[in-house]
Design an enzyme around this catalytic site. Structure first.
Site, short mmCIF file in Angstrom:
data_model
loop_
_atom_site.label_atom_id
_atom_site.label_comp_id
_atom_site.label_asym_id
_atom_site.label_seq_id
_atom_site.Cartn_x
_atom_site.Cartn_y
_atom_site.Cartn_z
N TYR A 261 -2.36 10.66 2.02
CA TYR A 261 -1.56 9.86 1.10
C TYR A 261 -0.43 10.66 0.47
CZ TYR A 261 -4.66 5.85 1.11
OH TYR A 261 -5.36 4.74 1.47
N HIS B 25 0.82 -1.21 0.00
CA HIS B 25 0.00 0.00 0.00
C HIS B 25 0.86 1.27 0.00
CE1 HIS B 25 -3.99 1.75 0.30
NE2 HIS B 25 -3.51 2.60 1.17
#
Length: 145
Positions: free
Chosen positions: A132, A97
């Site tokens: 992110y 991820h």
């Protein structure tokens, strides 16, 4: 496993999640439009992901091999291969991820706007998108100069 490296590069080029990548079928790849359609995503909405030239090359290479789907690897097989790759490269804490974080940061460093990055990543909430994003100060400095 010959499919692991193309998956890793494809993830960095697209910002897609592991399950999204492993779930791609040829019917959802549009080489002319350079997009891949994701009918099912984590947030419940479908999306069309634009493909960089490198991501397109990866899919074309997989297509030339006449594979049944772009990345014919089960989730479990990929997880085991990823663990082996991490171990051999001595990258013990790197999660797959993390490649999504890297991709999204690169999109912003390329100068894409927040709506453009959200279109690619599928984020609906700007606050989640910022979680992110890990922009390098050097990239900002280059823009200031």
């Amino acid at each position: 496993n010959p499919h692991i490296w193309p998956i890793v590069v494809f993830a960095i080029e697209t910002g897609m999640r592991r399950g999204e990548i492993l779930g791609i079928t040829w019917e959802y790849v549009d080489f002319d439009a350079r997009t891949v359609h994701l009918p099912i995503t984590k947030n419940g909405s479908s999306r069309d992901v634009p493909l960089s030239s490198k991501a397109t090359q990866i899919l074309k290479g997989q297509n030339e091999r006449q594979l049944p789907c772009p990345f014919p690897v089960t989730d479990n097989a990929f997880r085991l291969a990823w663990d082996r790759l991490r171990s051999r490269a001595d990258l013990g804490d790197l999660r797959f991820h993390d490649l999504r974080h890297e991709a999204i940061s690169r999109f912003f460093e390329m100068g894409l706007s927040m709506p453009e990055v959200a279109l690619i990543s599928g984020h609906k909430d700007p606050r989640m998108l910022f979680r992110y994003t890990h922009i390098k100060p050097e990239s900002v400095l280059a823009k200031l100069n």
